[in-house]
Design a protein around this motif. Structure first.
Motif, PDB file in Angstrom:
ATOM      1  N   LEU A  25       0.679  -1.024   0.104  1.00 14.46           N
ATOM      2  CA  LEU A  25      -0.035  -0.015  -0.093  1.00 14.46           C
ATOM      3  C   LEU A  25       0.740   1.584  -0.025  1.00 14.46           C
ATOM      4  O   LEU A  25       0.494   2.590  -0.804  1.00 14.46           O
ATOM      5  N   GLU A  26       2.028   1.169   0.804  1.00  9.15           N
ATOM      6  CA  GLU A  26       2.992   1.804   1.176  1.00  9.15           C
ATOM      7  C   GLU A  26       3.017   2.591  -0.505  1.00  9.15           C
ATOM      8  O   GLU A  26       3.922   3.607  -1.274  1.00  9.15           O
ATOM      9  N   ARG A  27       3.695   1.508  -1.515  1.00 15.95           N
ATOM     10  CA  ARG A  27       4.428   1.738  -2.734  1.00 15.95           C
ATOM     11  C   ARG A  27       3.714   2.407  -3.558  1.00 15.95           C
ATOM     12  O   ARG A  27       3.863   3.367  -4.366  1.00 15.95           O
ATOM     13  N   LEU A  28       2.395   1.976  -3.567  1.00 16.59           N
ATOM     14  CA  LEU A  28       1.375   2.176  -4.313  1.00 16.59           C
ATOM     15  C   LEU A  28       1.050   3.985  -4.022  1.00 16.59           C
ATOM     16  O   LEU A  28       1.184   4.441  -5.012  1.00 16.59           O
ATOM     17  N   ILE A  29       0.546   3.821  -2.904  1.00 15.23           N
ATOM     18  CA  ILE A  29       0.672   5.590  -3.075  1.00 15.23           C
ATOM     19  C   ILE A  29       1.299   6.682  -3.062  1.00 15.23           C
ATOM     20  O   ILE A  29       1.607   7.034  -3.608  1.00 15.23           O
ATOM     21  N   LEU A  30       2.976   6.342  -3.020  1.00 17.87           N
ATOM     22  CA  LEU A  30       4.465   6.647  -2.878  1.00 17.87           C
ATOM     23  C   LEU A  30       3.612   7.014  -5.034  1.00 17.87           C
ATOM     24  O   LEU A  30       4.626   7.613  -5.240  1.00 17.87           O
TER      25      LEU A  30
END
Length: 291
Positions: A25-30
Motif C-alpha cells: 500500500l505504501e509503494r502504491l501511494i508513493l
C-alpha cells in the motif's frame, strides 16, 4: 502442543501478511503521488511483489562486520521484531485482570521497550553514520515517550468512572491530535525519520545490516505501525478495525506529503509546544474524571 504451534504459526503468518499489505500500500501511494504505476508486474496488481522482495532479501549474502560484537549486532536487529511478537501473541493469549486499562498499559509498556533496539543497533558497528543514527533515534524516542505516557495517564483518569458520557467521549477524542503526533514519532517514519533518512535511502542505525537481520528490522518497523494503530484504536474508539486502517493509511500519506523536520526544530517542538499542551490536557482530564 500441536494446536498451540498451529496458533503461533497462524499468528506469525497474519503478522507477515499485514506487513506485506502495508509495504504494498505504501509503494502504491508513493507511486500515485509521483504519477508512476508502482509495483504492478508481479501478480494481480503487484500483490505478489512483497513476497518476491522478501525472497530476494533472504537470498542475499549475510555480511557481519569484523569489528562488531556479533551477539549485540544480531540482537539489535531482532529486538524490535521480538517486541512486536510479544505484543502480537501475549495481548490475545494472556488473561488480563482489570479490563481494557491493563491491556492498554501492557501495550504501551512493551512498545516503549523498542528504543533499546535502536540503541543496540547503533552501538555496535564500525560506521559513524550508524552510531549517529542510533543516538538520534534514542533521543527522539525517549523525549516522545514521556508525552506518550501522559496521554495514557489521561485515558486512565477518564476510565475510572465506568459510565461514558458524551462529554467524556469528546474529552478523549480531543487528545487524538496529541496522540497522533507521538504515534508518528514513535514509528520512526517520515517526517520524523531522523534516525534513518529513509527518503534518501542512506539509512542510519541499520546501514550495516543485510539479509535476515535487515528483514527483522523491516518487519519490526512496519509491525510497530500496526501495533500503534491498534493501540490508538483501543484508546479512542474501543478497538475499531476501521480506525486501524484509517490510521495506517494516514500514516503513509503523511510520509509523502510533509517535509522532514530539522533535528533542532523537532526537539524544540517537543519541549516548547507538545509538553506544555499535553500536561494541561492531562490536568484537565484529571479534574474532569468525575463528570
Amino acid at each position: 502442543m500441536i494446536l498451540f504451534s498451529i496458533i503461533i504459526f497462524i499468528r506469525i503468518l497474519l503478522l507477515l501478511i499485514g506487513v506485506a499489505f502495508i509495504t504494498l500500500l505504501e509503494r502504491l501511494i508513493l507511486a500515485l503521488s509521483q504519477f508512476r504505476k508502482g509495483p504492478n508486474k508481479t501478480g494481480l496488481g503487484g500483490v505478489i511483489q512483497p513476497l518476491i522482495d522478501g525472497v530476494k532479501l533472504l537470498l542475499k549474502d549475510f555480511i557481519l562486520p569484523s569489528q562488531s560484537f556479533s551477539f549485540l549486532f544480531v540482537l539489535g536487529a531482532s529486538w524490535t521484531l521480538l517486541i512486536i511478537i510479544i505484543v502480537w501473541f501475549a495481548f490475545k493469549t494472556v488473561p488480563f485482570q482489570g479490563g481494557p486499562i491493563i491491556r492498554i498499559w501492557f501495550l504501551a509498556l512493551v512498545l516503549s521497550l523498542g528504543v533499546y533496539g535502536i540503541f543496540l543497533s547503533g552501538l555496535r558497528g564500525i560506521s559513524k553514520y550508524r552510531f549517529l543514527g542510533g543516538v538520534r533515534g534514542c533521543i527522539q524516542r525517549v523525549r516522545y515517550e514521556v508525552r506518550l505516557a501522559l496521554v495514557v495517564f489521561s485515558f486512565v483518569f477518564l476510565q475510572q468512572n465506568s459510565t461514558f458520557t458524551l462529554f467524556r467521549r469528546i474529552i478523549i477524542m480531543s487528545g487524538l491530535p496529541f496522540w497522533f503526533i507521538r504515534y508518528i514519532a514513535e514509528t520512526n517514519r517520515a517526517p520524523f525519520d531522523l534516525a534513518e533518512g529513509e527518503r534518501e535511502l542512506i539509512r542510519g542505525f541499520n546501514i550495516e545490516y543485510r539479509r535476515l537481520p535487515f528483514a527483522f528490522i523491516l518487519v519490526g518497523e512496519y509491525g510497530i505501525v500496526l501495533c500503534f494503530s491498534w493501540l490508538s484504536s483501543l484508546i479512542f474508539l474501543g478497538g475499531s478495525l476501521l480506525f486501524v486502517g484509517v490510521l495506517v493509511f494516514s500514516r503513509l500519506v503523511i510520509r509523502r506529503t510533509l517535509p522532514r523536520f530539522r533535528y533542532d526544530k523537532l526537539v524544540s517542538f517537543c519541549w516548547s509546544i507538545l509538553l506544555p499542551t499535553t500536561v494541561l490536557w492531562t490536568l484537565f482530564c484529571y479534574f474532569s474524571r468525575g463528570l
